[in-house]
Design an enzyme around this catalytic site. Structure first.
Site, PDB file in Angstrom:
ATOM      1  N   CYS A   1       0.828  -1.214   0.000  1.00 17.68           N
ATOM      2  CA  CYS A   1       0.000   0.000   0.000  1.00 17.68           C
ATOM      3  C   CYS A   1       0.866   1.269   0.000  1.00 17.68           C
ATOM      4  O   CYS A   1       1.458   1.593  -1.032  1.00 17.68           O
ATOM      5  CB  CYS A   1      -0.985  -0.040   1.159  1.00 17.68           C
ATOM      6  SG  CYS A   1      -2.362   1.081   0.917  1.00 17.68           S
TER       7      CYS A   1
ATOM      8  N   HIS B   1      -3.663  -5.335   1.949  1.00 24.36           N
ATOM      9  CA  HIS B   1      -3.273  -5.617   3.335  1.00 24.36           C
ATOM     10  C   HIS B   1      -3.754  -7.020   3.707  1.00 24.36           C
ATOM     11  O   HIS B   1      -4.734  -7.512   3.151  1.00 24.36           O
ATOM     12  CB  HIS B   1      -3.939  -4.619   4.292  1.00 24.36           C
ATOM     13  CG  HIS B   1      -3.446  -3.230   4.151  1.00 24.36           C
ATOM     14  ND1 HIS B   1      -2.186  -2.844   4.518  1.00 24.36           N
ATOM     15  CD2 HIS B   1      -4.061  -2.115   3.673  1.00 24.36           C
ATOM     16  CE1 HIS B   1      -2.036  -1.554   4.289  1.00 24.36           C
ATOM     17  NE2 HIS B   1      -3.155  -1.084   3.764  1.00 24.36           N
TER      18      HIS B   1
HETATM   19  N1  LIG Z   1      -2.924   1.995   3.974  1.00 22.67           N
HETATM   20  C1  LIG Z   1      -2.026   2.722   3.306  1.00 22.67           C
HETATM   21  O1  LIG Z   1      -0.843   2.433   3.292  1.00 22.67           O
HETATM   22  C2  LIG Z   1      -2.524   3.938   2.602  1.00 22.67           C
HETATM   23  C3  LIG Z   1      -1.505   4.621   1.747  1.00 22.67           C
HETATM   24  C4  LIG Z   1      -1.837   6.079   1.499  1.00 22.67           C
HETATM   25  N2  LIG Z   1      -1.858   6.820   2.718  1.00 22.67           N
HETATM   26  C5  LIG Z   1      -3.151   6.196   0.765  1.00 22.67           C
HETATM   27  O2  LIG Z   1      -4.150   6.516   1.372  1.00 22.67           O
HETATM   28  O3  LIG Z   1      -3.199   5.934  -0.388  1.00 22.67           O
END
Ligand SMILES: NC(=O)CC[C@H](N)C(=O)O
Length: 492
Positions: free
Chosen positions: A334, A432
């Site tokens: 992510c 995730h």
């Molecule tokens: N869960 C995350 O790693 C999110 C990655 C980043 N902050 C986004 O919203 O795209």
């Protein structure tokens, strides 16, 4: 039907509220009570995607599992996701409504309270019992005005409270008596019992203290709960850097290094690795040297550009370049995926100051953050060897570029996700929970260099640990003094 609600509050942060709530949920479910978890306001970067496509704190999702029900956004109507410079992202009933600084959130609290009461009412209509969890301590006198997380909620719905304190850190009597002392008369009245948590040793030696406590406060001590070793409930909101990984450095286990970035999100991604018998998981703190490893994982982040700057500041860029030169594997999840690309854009300043920066540039792609957040539960197959994988997506970033033409996995609806570098050394995915399923975990560990990875059935392990917790509660928690506060079956 209107459920009985009981709230668990802690004399300090980390007194064990979440775990006790999880255990109580399963205990009641075991006794045939239709029970749901609830936390009015959670502050955490560790969240879960609900069946209704929203986002809640991970601990409520685990508690829902303990209740045997699907997680729902009503179970945690207010989620605050701190992202450093812009305060917190505010998630109301599962949907992000924007960022607020502490002061503007304080002014917003009456609105947040409406959502809390509405969600609670909906749950109360569907269940026989709601096990609510407080946040921090109810005796933070500066925060009591307009409180929605602890007594403010308990008073609004008129529910009894169990106050729990952790004896391990010492001062348990002072914490309990002092907390009660700082509550208003009506708040004190709603404390129906006290729980002493994480006790090691001979309870006989504690008896005089318990007698004193009951006399002094007029409240029953519902239980002295023993310290449970090695129990993994996954209810932690913040990242614990002190938890040892199960496998030790023995030259045979696979070493995985993860930078403990300040805004790391969904850190439970790593729990199956910590518990895996052949993986030595190292969470590397600010300033610590980057250790030699077989696999480096860049985790999710709530503030990607700031965390990337942190990585650079602590020498990770050079260390990873060297790691790759020596044939090491690199996985980005992510926010970690986004960092691996060539550019990061946050034109609206969603995670900090508006602007762009260079990514690490190891995969030809770039990411733009957009206000519309993507929340989804997903199933698919790994490109590595076709193994089935399941997990969830929580992100605002939209990633584009040629790297995506060689995806890391393909979802069951045919949509591709992430990237695998041409040399197979770098993998990146938005998913995730990649390691939760035994076969997907094995496939990734094999890719990372472990010749014969064992299967670790993480969901089964979590389930066994919840049951172990409840076996302990059945022995050590006396619900009798709460009989008017719970549905009749609860007493067993
Ligand atoms: N869960 C995350 O790693 C999110 C990655 C980043 N902050 C986004 O919203 O795209």
């Amino acid at each position: 039907m209107t459920a009985k609600t009981i709230m668990i509050q802690g004399a300090t942060s980390d007194a064990g509220k979440s775990t006790l709530a999880t255990g109580l949920c399963r205990l009641l479910a075991r006794r045939g009570v239709r029970v749901a978890p609830f936390k009015p306001q959670n502050m955490a970067l560790n969240s879960a995607v609900t069946a209704d496509g929203g986002e809640i704190g991970r601990s409520q999702a685990v508690q829902a599992l303990a209740c045997g029900v699907e997680p729902h956004t009503d179970m945690n109507p207010v989620l605050l996701k701190p992202n450093g410079s812009t305060g917190s992202q505010i998630v109301i009933q599962g949907r992000a409504i924007g960022n607020m600084e502490a002061k503007s959130y304080h002014d917003f609290k009456p609105k947040a309270m409406q959502a809390v009461l509405e969600s609670h009412r909906r749950l109360a209509e569907q269940y026989q019992c709601v096990v609510a969890e407080g946040a921090g301590s109810p005796a933070e006198i500066n925060l009591r005005d307009g409180d929605i997380a602890n007594m403010g909620f308990a008073e609004a719905v008129d529910c009894p409270v169990i106050l729990v304190a952790d004896i391990e850190r010492g001062g348990v009597f002072a914490h309990l008596v002092g907390t009660l002392e700082l509550l208003s008369a009506s708040e004190q009245d709603r404390v129906a019992g006290l729980v002493i948590n994480r006790f090691r040793g001979d309870v006989k030696l504690l008896q005089s203290g318990i007698d004193w406590l009951q006399q002094r406060t007029g409240k029953p001590v519902l239980g002295v709960l023993p310290y449970l070793h090695g129990l993994h409930i996954e209810a932690e909101d913040s990242l614990r850097l002190d938890l040892p990984s199960r496998a030790k450095a023995d030259g045979r286990s696979l070493r995985v290094a993860v930078p403990a970035m300040p805004c790391i999100s969904n850190h439970t991604d790593f729990d199956p690795l910590r518990l895996h018998p052949q993986v030595e998981l190292l969470l590397v703190k600010a300033g610590e040297p980057v250790p030699p490893a077989d696999l480096i994982i860049l985790p999710g982040s709530k503030s990607v550009m700031a965390d990337l700057a942190w990585l650079r500041h602590y020498g990770w860029e050079e260390a990873i370049r060297r790691h790759l030169r020596y044939g090491g594997k690199l996985l980005g999840i992510c926010g970690g995926l986004q960092m691996l690309g060539e550019k990061l854009h946050d034109p609206d300043g969603l995670e900090g100051e508006a602007g762009s920066c260079d990514g690490l540039g190891w995969l030809p792609m770039e990411t733009t953050l957009a206000a519309q957040k993507r929340l989804a539960r997903r199933r698919g197959r790994l490109a590595l060897d076709g193994t089935a994988v399941a997990g969830y997506e929580i992100h605002m970033g939209v990633t584009r570029g040629p790297a995506l033409q060689r995806p890391a996995l393909t979802f069951d609806d045919g949509v591709a996700d992430g990237a695998l570098s041409d040399d197979g050394q770098i993998m990146a995915s938005y998913l995730h929970g990649l390691f939760d399923h035994p076969e997907a975990c094995r496939a990734i560990l094999r890719w990372a260099g472990l010749a014969e990875p064992e299967a670790l059935d993480y969901p089964a392990l979590r389930e066994a640990h919840i049951n172990q917790l409840v076996d302990m509660l059945e022995k050590h928690l006396d619900l009798e003094p709460l009989k008017d506060c719970l549905p009749p079956q609860a007493l067993g």
